[in-house]
Design an enzyme around this catalytic site. Sequence first.
Site, PDB file in Angstrom:
ATOM      1  N   GLU A 130       0.830  -1.205   0.000  1.00 46.55           N
ATOM      2  CA  GLU A 130       0.000   0.000   0.000  1.00 46.55           C
ATOM      3  C   GLU A 130       0.865   1.256   0.000  1.00 46.55           C
ATOM      4  OE1 GLU A 130      -3.390   1.804   2.976  1.00 46.55           O
ATOM      5  OE2 GLU A 130      -3.408  -0.345   2.543  1.00 46.55           O
ATOM      6  N   ASP A 132      -0.038   5.381   0.530  1.00 47.05           N
ATOM      7  CA  ASP A 132      -1.149   6.247   0.931  1.00 47.05           C
ATOM      8  C   ASP A 132      -0.834   7.728   0.829  1.00 47.05           C
ATOM      9  OD1 ASP A 132      -2.776   4.107   1.789  1.00 47.05           O
ATOM     10  OD2 ASP A 132      -1.844   4.100   3.761  1.00 47.05           O
ATOM     11  N   GLU A 134      -3.351  10.537   2.503  1.00 48.87           N
ATOM     12  CA  GLU A 134      -4.619  10.683   3.211  1.00 48.87           C
ATOM     13  C   GLU A 134      -4.751  12.112   3.740  1.00 48.87           C
ATOM     14  OE1 GLU A 134      -5.611   6.339   5.008  1.00 48.87           O
ATOM     15  OE2 GLU A 134      -3.929   7.381   5.967  1.00 48.87           O
ATOM     16  N   THR A 148       1.358  10.670   4.542  1.00 44.64           N
ATOM     17  CA  THR A 148       1.730   9.631   3.577  1.00 44.64           C
ATOM     18  C   THR A 148       2.165   8.408   4.373  1.00 44.64           C
ATOM     19  OG1 THR A 148       4.054  10.364   3.434  1.00 44.64           O
ATOM     20  CG2 THR A 148       2.477  11.312   1.860  1.00 44.64           C
ATOM     21  N   ASN A 149       2.013   7.252   3.738  1.00 43.40           N
ATOM     22  CA  ASN A 149       2.411   6.009   4.387  1.00 43.40           C
ATOM     23  C   ASN A 149       2.789   4.997   3.328  1.00 43.40           C
ATOM     24  OD1 ASN A 149       2.917   4.247   6.549  1.00 43.40           O
ATOM     25  ND2 ASN A 149       1.049   4.873   7.607  1.00 43.40           N
ATOM     26  N   GLY A 229      -7.310  12.908  17.324  1.00 43.20           N
ATOM     27  CA  GLY A 229      -7.485  11.576  17.901  1.00 43.20           C
ATOM     28  C   GLY A 229      -8.916  11.162  18.099  1.00 43.20           C
ATOM     29  N   ARG A 308       8.746   4.538  19.318  1.00 46.44           N
ATOM     30  CA  ARG A 308       8.213   3.404  18.553  1.00 46.44           C
ATOM     31  C   ARG A 308       9.328   2.540  17.997  1.00 46.44           C
ATOM     32  NH1 ARG A 308       4.175   5.885  14.214  1.00 46.44           N
ATOM     33  NH2 ARG A 308       3.761   3.693  13.761  1.00 46.44           N
TER      34      ARG A 308
END
Length: 361
Positions: A130, A132, A134, A148-149, A229, A308
């Site tokens: 994928e 992205d 968005e 973006t991803n 969120g 992360r």
Amino acid sequence: MMEEGTIKRCRCWFNGISLFLHPLIITVLIISMCMANIGNVDAAFSNLTTIPFNQGYSPLFGDGNLVRSPDGKGVRLLLDRFTGSGFISSNLYNHGFFSANIKLPSDYTAGICVAFYTSNADVFEKSHDELDIEFLGNTEGKPWRFQTNIYGNGSTNRGREERYRLWFDPTRDFHRYSILWTPQITIFYVDDVPIREVGSREEMGGDYPSKPMSLYTTIWDASNWATSGGKYKVNYKYAPFVAEFKDLVLDGCPADPIQQIPAAEACAEKYALLATQDYSVITPQRRAAMRRFRQRYMYYSYCYDSLRYPVPPPECVTIAAERARFKDTGRLKFGGSHKRQSKRRTRNRNRVLPDSDVTPY
């Protein structure tokens, strides 16, 4: 993105009238004139080959909320209290250039997600790829943001989000948003400004998208994550929300996802043609524009999010100055959550993602 020559021309032009105007007015005029040059890196994207909607796409969902333009070259996607809408390319593609001029809904748009992305989740459910773009709506008076991803081979447990603001109001006029995807590199563009590039590195393994993908475009209710969120939901008092698309580009190698012929062999001619296109090259001027954009408008990057990823993912190319700005969280002073739910989007894109709040030129 203002070049030095542009600034000099602005100053020179206004020197001739400076005797007649108040200094504050002169300052405002200089800023307005020079801001018009932001993003005008070159005119490379003015000669793209576009196709009518019916030649390359078909409705995905919410057919009644998909309205084709009279000339057949564009489409409007609506979101109301009953459904969103979307369309999909008629073919899957082994790499290519995917692009559209897009105008986003205005006024109160909190909770809305408008997406322009490639995916093969319907074919490779557990190992999908994928790419992205968005767009995330906002409360009235606050700007749209976007992210973006990139995912490869089902690597959705490793988010590769970058989030940004724009240097223009995307609700006032059409602007071109593009994804170039080749076996070697993926580049995201806003107008003719490259905003992100991800190279295919051996260390990434299957995390670099490699299987045939379709192009999707959707508008949908993402109240549970899109704005602060999930704090601000879609308010259907302002419905219908309308996103407009025109000048659609699909320039890739059509593919059968279960074909036996290797992509490199079947698409060699198309790959060679893509490599000769102007948008496949990040010139020194474009690279400077991308650097300025990322310095001024990117407000989150997973590459600097050591909470992360204590060890940055292998595709990350970190820059000392950016690391100093983003510190350990990958984001600037705007808030947000690192939480990510494991459930990914379905065909109508019901999903939960984190949010964060941002300004190049």
